[in-house]
Design a protein around this motif. Structure first.
Motif, PDB file in Angstrom:
ATOM      1  N   TYR A  81       0.851  -1.186   0.000  1.00 50.81           N
ATOM      2  CA  TYR A  81       0.000   0.000   0.000  1.00 50.81           C
ATOM      3  C   TYR A  81       0.887   1.236   0.000  1.00 50.81           C
ATOM      4  CZ  TYR A  81      -4.220  -2.717   0.527  1.00 50.81           C
ATOM      5  OH  TYR A  81      -5.254  -3.582   0.283  1.00 50.81           O
ATOM      6  N   GLU A 131      11.879   3.163   3.657  1.00 57.85           N
ATOM      7  CA  GLU A 131      10.497   3.212   4.141  1.00 57.85           C
ATOM      8  C   GLU A 131      10.286   1.993   5.034  1.00 57.85           C
ATOM      9  OE1 GLU A 131       7.673   3.352   0.926  1.00 57.85           O
ATOM     10  OE2 GLU A 131       8.407   5.290   0.171  1.00 57.85           O
ATOM     11  N   GLU A 133       7.999  -0.501   7.127  1.00 58.66           N
ATOM     12  CA  GLU A 133       6.585  -0.864   7.054  1.00 58.66           C
ATOM     13  C   GLU A 133       6.331  -2.149   7.843  1.00 58.66           C
ATOM     14  OE1 GLU A 133       4.973  -0.545   3.137  1.00 58.66           O
ATOM     15  OE2 GLU A 133       6.324   1.119   2.606  1.00 58.66           O
ATOM     16  N   ASP A 162      10.533  -0.955   2.327  1.00 55.77           N
ATOM     17  CA  ASP A 162      10.156  -0.714   0.931  1.00 55.77           C
ATOM     18  C   ASP A 162      11.129   0.327   0.374  1.00 55.77           C
ATOM     19  OD1 ASP A 162       8.884  -0.304  -1.487  1.00 55.77           O
ATOM     20  OD2 ASP A 162       7.223   0.852  -0.625  1.00 55.77           O
ATOM     21  N   LYS A 175      10.771   0.530  -7.521  1.00 60.10           N
ATOM     22  CA  LYS A 175      10.763  -0.203  -6.259  1.00 60.10           C
ATOM     23  C   LYS A 175      11.095  -1.686  -6.439  1.00 60.10           C
ATOM     24  CE  LYS A 175       7.311   2.764  -3.945  1.00 60.10           C
ATOM     25  NZ  LYS A 175       7.620   2.744  -2.507  1.00 60.10           N
TER      26      LYS A 175
END
Ligand code: MN
Length: 286
Positions: A81, A131, A133, A162, A175
């Motif tokens: 997400y 990132e 998560e 991520d 990514k």
């Protein structure tokens, strides 16, 4: 319970600081390709659970002596997400939100484990961001799952990074680089984690705290993420859902050490190194 992958596809129970091997059990042997022992272990967990509880009474190996790999190396998919915390949307100056834009996918080939390094592509002048998560690990096959029933489809949780090349190119491509999805150190079963809606997440680079969030601030909560994904795609045991990152993302560079930690889920410390490949006709020129 906590489950790990290590030493070339073996799976084991992490009990304290000791890893106990499960790869002698029929159906989850380690010398198979693709390395899917953990997928079958999760799918048939009811069959393996007693053995997993008993193995901690047998000799194991210190977690420091084994090479920890991603606890899952070959999931059917990694759902991710995007902006799922308002503060992260604000820092990116983005109007997008997970409850309006839905999810994207990361390739399984990007997964690495807690003993591996993040390898930055050779693309001078571009920024690569961290990132942190919370990762959901799906426990059983399902489609069109109502949010109220979502918890029964969750096997456990893990930490996930991520890693992202910032820019305007296709998001999935930016990514998708190898090593851009550190995952681990263990899958912690849902019963041991408890409420996934009150977990602190912290990430530091070279000892400097960069991200300090809490899953209570998720826009789409864990159950709604599972439900929404299952309206589109059949979820399979071992599927991973990356739940979005809180505010504080920033660049990483070769030589950095990234430490990440999620309450009751675990922590990892990963080094960042410079790779020699990765530029191409779209990104960085060929
Ligand atoms: Mn993300």
């Amino acid at each position: 319970m906590k489950f790990v992958g290590y030493d070339g596809g073996r799976i084991g129970v992490l009990h304290g600081e000791v890893v106990h091997d499960l790869s002698g059990l029929p159906g989850v042997e380690h010398r198979i390709w693709p390395p899917t022992a953990m997928l079958r272990f999760i799918k048939d967990f009811a069959r393996y659970e007693a053995a997993a509880q008993n193995v901690v009474n047998t000799p194991g190996r210190s977690v420091d002596e084994v090479h920890l790999e991603a606890p899952l190396g070959w999931p059917n998919k990694v759902i991710a997400y995007p902006i799922n915390y308002n503060a992260h949307g604000s820092e990116m100056n983005s109007p997008n939100r997970a409850d309006r834009n839905g999810f994207f996918l990361k390739p399984s080939s990007a997964l690495i484990g807690p003993s591996d390094s993040i390898v930055l592509p050779d693309i001078p002048g571009r920024e690569f961001h961290h990132e942190i998560e919370l990762a959901i690990v799906i426990g059983k096959q399902g489609r069109n799952i109502e949010p109220e029933r979502a918890p029964s489809y969750i096997f456990g949780y893990s930490c996930l990074l991520d890693i992202t090349l910032r820019g305007s190119e296709e998001r999935v491509m930016r990514k998708a680089y190898d090593s851009f999805c550190p995952f681990g150190p263990a899958i912690v079963t849902a019963d041991e984690v408890g409420n996934p809606g009150e977990l602190g997440l912290r990430l530091s680079v070279n000892g400097e705290l960069r991200q300090d969030g809490n899953t209570k601030d998720l826009i789409l909560n864990v159950s709604r993420m599972v439900s929404l994904a299952s309206r589109v795609s059949t979820l399979y045991p071992g599927d991973i859902i990356a739940t979005g990152t809180p505010a504080g993302v920033g660049p990483i560079k070769p030589g950095d050490v990234v430490d990440c930690e999620i309450d009751r889920v675990g922590s990892m410390s990963l080094s960042v190194i410079q790779g020699s490949a990765g530029h191409n006709a779209i990104i960085g020129g060929d």
